[in-house]
Design an enzyme around this catalytic site. Structure first.
Site, short mmCIF file in Angstrom:
data_model
loop_
_atom_site.label_atom_id
_atom_site.label_comp_id
_atom_site.label_asym_id
_atom_site.label_seq_id
_atom_site.Cartn_x
_atom_site.Cartn_y
_atom_site.Cartn_z
N GLY A 191 0.75 -1.26 0.00
CA GLY A 191 0.00 0.00 0.00
C GLY A 191 0.77 1.30 0.00
N GLY A 238 2.81 2.56 -2.32
CA GLY A 238 3.28 3.00 -3.65
C GLY A 238 2.64 4.28 -4.14
N CYS A 281 -0.55 3.51 -5.97
CA CYS A 281 -1.26 2.41 -5.35
C CYS A 281 -2.52 2.94 -4.66
CB CYS A 281 -0.33 1.79 -4.32
SG CYS A 281 -1.14 0.67 -3.24
P1 5GP Z 1 6.64 3.63 -5.70
O1 5GP Z 1 8.13 3.56 -5.75
O2 5GP Z 1 6.06 4.13 -6.98
O3 5GP Z 1 6.13 4.39 -4.51
O4 5GP Z 1 6.13 2.14 -5.50
C1 5GP Z 1 6.41 1.11 -6.42
C2 5GP Z 1 5.71 -0.16 -5.99
O5 5GP Z 1 4.28 0.02 -5.98
C3 5GP Z 1 5.89 -1.32 -6.95
O6 5GP Z 1 7.14 -1.93 -6.85
C4 5GP Z 1 4.75 -2.25 -6.51
O7 5GP Z 1 5.08 -3.01 -5.37
C5 5GP Z 1 3.66 -1.26 -6.13
N1 5GP Z 1 2.63 -1.16 -7.18
C6 5GP Z 1 2.80 -1.01 -8.50
N2 5GP Z 1 1.61 -0.94 -9.15
C7 5GP Z 1 0.67 -1.06 -8.19
C8 5GP Z 1 -0.76 -1.10 -8.23
O8 5GP Z 1 -1.42 -0.96 -9.26
N3 5GP Z 1 -1.39 -1.27 -7.02
C9 5GP Z 1 -0.69 -1.42 -5.87
N4 5GP Z 1 -1.38 -1.62 -4.74
N5 5GP Z 1 0.65 -1.36 -5.80
C10 5GP Z 1 1.32 -1.20 -6.95
#
Ligand code: 5GP
Length: 362
Positions: free
Chosen positions: A181, A183, A186
């Site tokens: 959660g 991301g 996300c």
């Molecule tokens: P960020 O670096 O952008 O904060 O987080 C990246 C991570 O977000 C990814 O490695 C993956 O674990 C998560 N993530 C990617 N796409 C999605 C999505 O559609 N839903 C959710 N819940 N998490 C995502």
């Protein structure tokens, strides 16, 4: 129903306290780490920052670019045999294999396909990635992957608690991916109310993993180089980035030009000046956009748990990488850690109400 009383922390809830240090320049800090993995038995050396397996980030051109910085990339599940063949076509193939993971879910037919690619190219890393690493089926699948490929470096996730981190390591994972959660794209916490503050998740899962000789990736929630440093300081062996590496030329994707009326006036016509800005689409891998692109629509039983955004186009990823690695090196000099390896030991976090002065930020 139970309530845990102690408050868990996100990156924004802490700062790292500076300490007396003999280091005079961040040039003296090494970000390279060497790990020996618990289950594969392999030893790996590199800079432990990983591009996430997301469209626009975990793509072959990004892997080629990050290899030059000794950083890793998890290619998305949607990269096929041909993509791997092209990626591994050059003189740097061995280095790329050392730094690039293939991603799979837990469907058996997809695993058979992935195994063919792994065996054809002698890949060293596989990332078994599901949104919810808590099902019994997932741990069983990890056992199967370990049985099929005893020598592969095996990443498994995502989870956020010590118990499940240990279970996955005992099932055969070398590196457990931590984060539910946090991301940038996300929406799990909004759609389901489920999650765990990321700094605490890393602290607790790293402690559990290290006790067994395993490793963890802090995955998601980093918004700036300081967050990457906090993730390492909390015990993450690797840090995975999506949003911070999105919007770059190496991610591919169509550049979208948007036109704005600026708040400055044209001195002759006194009309607002026109400003052009370039953007690239970035979306969660379980967003409607991703599901429409890769799975022919959103399955009726699952809500989309990802957002679709337009992020500013930032040009080549090299400048961003230098900014991130420079930031983490600088953190190390503030606390007297001559190597990234020592950052955790040298860190005292202080809990804060305000992380930085945002008064002049728009
Ligand atoms: P960020 O670096 O952008 O904060 O987080 C990246 C991570 O977000 C990814 O490695 C993956 O674990 C998560 N993530 C990617 N796409 C999605 C999505 O559609 N839903 C959710 N819940 N998490 C995502």
């Amino acid at each position: 129903m139970n309530i845990e009383q102690d408050k868990k922390m996100d990156f924004k809830d802490v700062l790292i306290r500076p300490k007396r240090s003999t280091l005079s320049s961040r040039k003296q800090v090494s970000l390279e780490r060497t790990f020996t993995f618990r289950n594969s038995g392999n030893t790996w050396t590199g800079v432990p920052v990983i591009a996430a397996n997301m469209d626009g980030v975990g793509v072959p051109t990004m892997a080629s670019a990050l290899t030059k910085h000794q950083m890793m990339t998890c290619l998305t599940k949607h990269n096929d045999f041909g993509d791997w063949a092209n990626l591994l076509d050059g003189d740097d193939a061995e280095q790329i294999k050392h730094l690039t993971a293939i991603s799979v879910g837990t469907k058996l037919d997809a695993w058979e396909e992935a195994k063919k690619i792994i065996q054809s190219f002698d890949l060293q890393w596989v990332c078994v990635d599901v949104a919810n690493g808590y099902s019994e089926h997932f741990a069983d699948f990890i056992k199967r992957v370990r049985q099929d490929l005893p020598k592969i470096n095996l990443i498994a996730g995502n989870v956020v608690t010590a118990d499940m981190t240990q279970e996955l390591i005992l099932a055969g994972a070398d590196v457990v991916k931590v984060g539910i959660g946090p991301g940038s794209v996300c929406t799990t916490r909004i759609k389901t109310g489920v999650g765990y503050p990321q700094l605490s998740a890393i602290l607790e899962c790293a402690d559990a993993a290290h006790g067994l000789g395993g490793h963890v990736i802090g995955d998601g929630g980093c918004t700036c180089p300081g967050d990457v440093a906090k993730a390492f300081a909390a015990g993450a062996d690797f840090v995975m980035l999506g949003g911070m590496l999105a919007g770059h030329q190496e991610g591919g994707g169509e550049i979208i030009e948007r036109i704005y009326h600026s708040d400055q006036l044209d001195p002759e016509t006194l009309e607002p000046l026109i400003e052009k800005k370039d953007f690239i689409q970035f979306y969660g891998m379980s967003s409607d956009t991703a599901m429409n692109k890769h799975s022919g629509g959103v399955a009726h039983y699952r809500a989309s748990e990802g957002r679709t955004l337009e992020v500013p186009f930032k040009g080549s990823v090299n400048a961003t990488v230098l900014d991130i690695l420079g930031g983490v090196r600088s953190t190390c000099t503030y606390v007297g850690a001559s190597k990234l390896k020592y950052l955790g030991k040298c860190t005292t976090f202080v809990k804060v109400n305000n992380q930085f002065n945002a008064s002049l930020l728009k």
